[in-house]
Design a protein around this motif. Structure first.
Motif, PDB file in Angstrom:
ATOM      1  N   ARG A   3      43.758  31.075  49.691  1.00 18.13           N
ATOM      2  CA  ARG A   3      43.270  30.173  50.737  1.00 18.13           C
ATOM      3  C   ARG A   3      41.773  30.376  50.959  1.00 18.13           C
ATOM      4  NH1 ARG A   3      48.132  32.239  52.067  1.00 18.13           N
ATOM      5  NH2 ARG A   3      47.313  33.941  53.307  1.00 18.13           N
ATOM      6  N   ASP A   4      41.100  29.315  51.408  1.00 19.24           N
ATOM      7  CA  ASP A   4      39.668  29.409  51.692  1.00 19.24           C
ATOM      8  C   ASP A   4      39.373  30.530  52.688  1.00 19.24           C
ATOM      9  OD1 ASP A   4      39.026  27.354  49.960  1.00 19.24           O
ATOM     10  OD2 ASP A   4      38.942  25.823  51.531  1.00 19.24           O
ATOM     11  N   SER A   5      40.274  30.735  53.653  1.00 18.87           N
ATOM     12  CA  SER A   5      40.067  31.781  54.665  1.00 18.87           C
ATOM     13  C   SER A   5      40.065  33.175  54.032  1.00 18.87           C
ATOM     14  CB  SER A   5      41.140  31.691  55.747  1.00 18.87           C
ATOM     15  OG  SER A   5      42.434  31.885  55.189  1.00 18.87           O
ATOM     16  N   GLU A   6      40.662  33.328  52.845  1.00 17.06           N
ATOM     17  CA  GLU A   6      40.709  34.628  52.177  1.00 17.06           C
ATOM     18  C   GLU A   6      39.454  34.925  51.361  1.00 17.06           C
ATOM     19  OE1 GLU A   6      45.151  35.627  51.072  1.00 17.06           O
ATOM     20  OE2 GLU A   6      44.574  33.635  50.306  1.00 17.06           O
TER      21      GLU A   6
END
Length: 163
Positions: A3-6
């Motif tokens: 995920r982009d958040s990761e």
């Protein structure tokens, strides 16, 4: 799928790998993140002193065994600049850590090192899934592969980024 958040954890791995390079070590960095997204621990490679077991993934496995419950370990993710070597994959599985997310695969790194004329290591390079088949693994992460490859090129050229 990463995920982009990761990506922030993976970018921190690149920063830690850069710190290792600047300290004269092989450029690897890893971050241990709890199930709720809290960064629990991080480390960089420290093998330059002669102890070839001082990989950050191995250190994080040891740290987790000493500081986390089995449930917390299972919910955690290890983010790392390079896919775990067999030693680190085994340690990860033995302590019951959760998912692994790596930027560069062991196959990609092996190909780069061969291209740079680096002799094969004394231990066969294997994918994590071959060593620890029950561990969830994700990678490579194309957005950051070239940054990690460049750190390894710099290391093999005998200079740090700041040199």
């Amino acid at each position: 799928m990463v995920r982009d958040s990761e990506l922030r954890y993976l970018r921190r791995c690149v920063e830690l790998a850069t710190e290792a390079l600047d300290a004269g070590d092989e450029p690897f960095g890893s971050v241990l993140v709890a199930g709720d997204g809290t960064v629990l621990a991080e480390d960089r490679n420290r093998v330059a002193g002669g102890d070839r077991t001082r990989h950050p993934e191995f250190e994080l496995a040891r740290w987790s065994a000493a500081h986390l419950t089995p449930e917390e370990r299972a919910a955690a993710t290890v983010y790392t600049s390079g896919e775990h070597c067999p030693m680190c994959a085994a340690a990860h599985a033995w302590v019951g850590l959760g998912r692994i997310v790596y930027i560069v695969s062991s196959a990609q790194l092996s190909a780069l090192l061969a291209e740079l004329g680096v002799p094969a290591p004394p231990v066969r390079t294997l994918p994590v899934r071959d060593v620890a088949p029950n561990v969830a693994v994700e990678g490579p992460v194309p957005e950051l592969v070239e940054e990690v490859r460049q750190l390894h090129r710099l290391h093999r050229a005998g200079r740090s980024e700041g040199a």
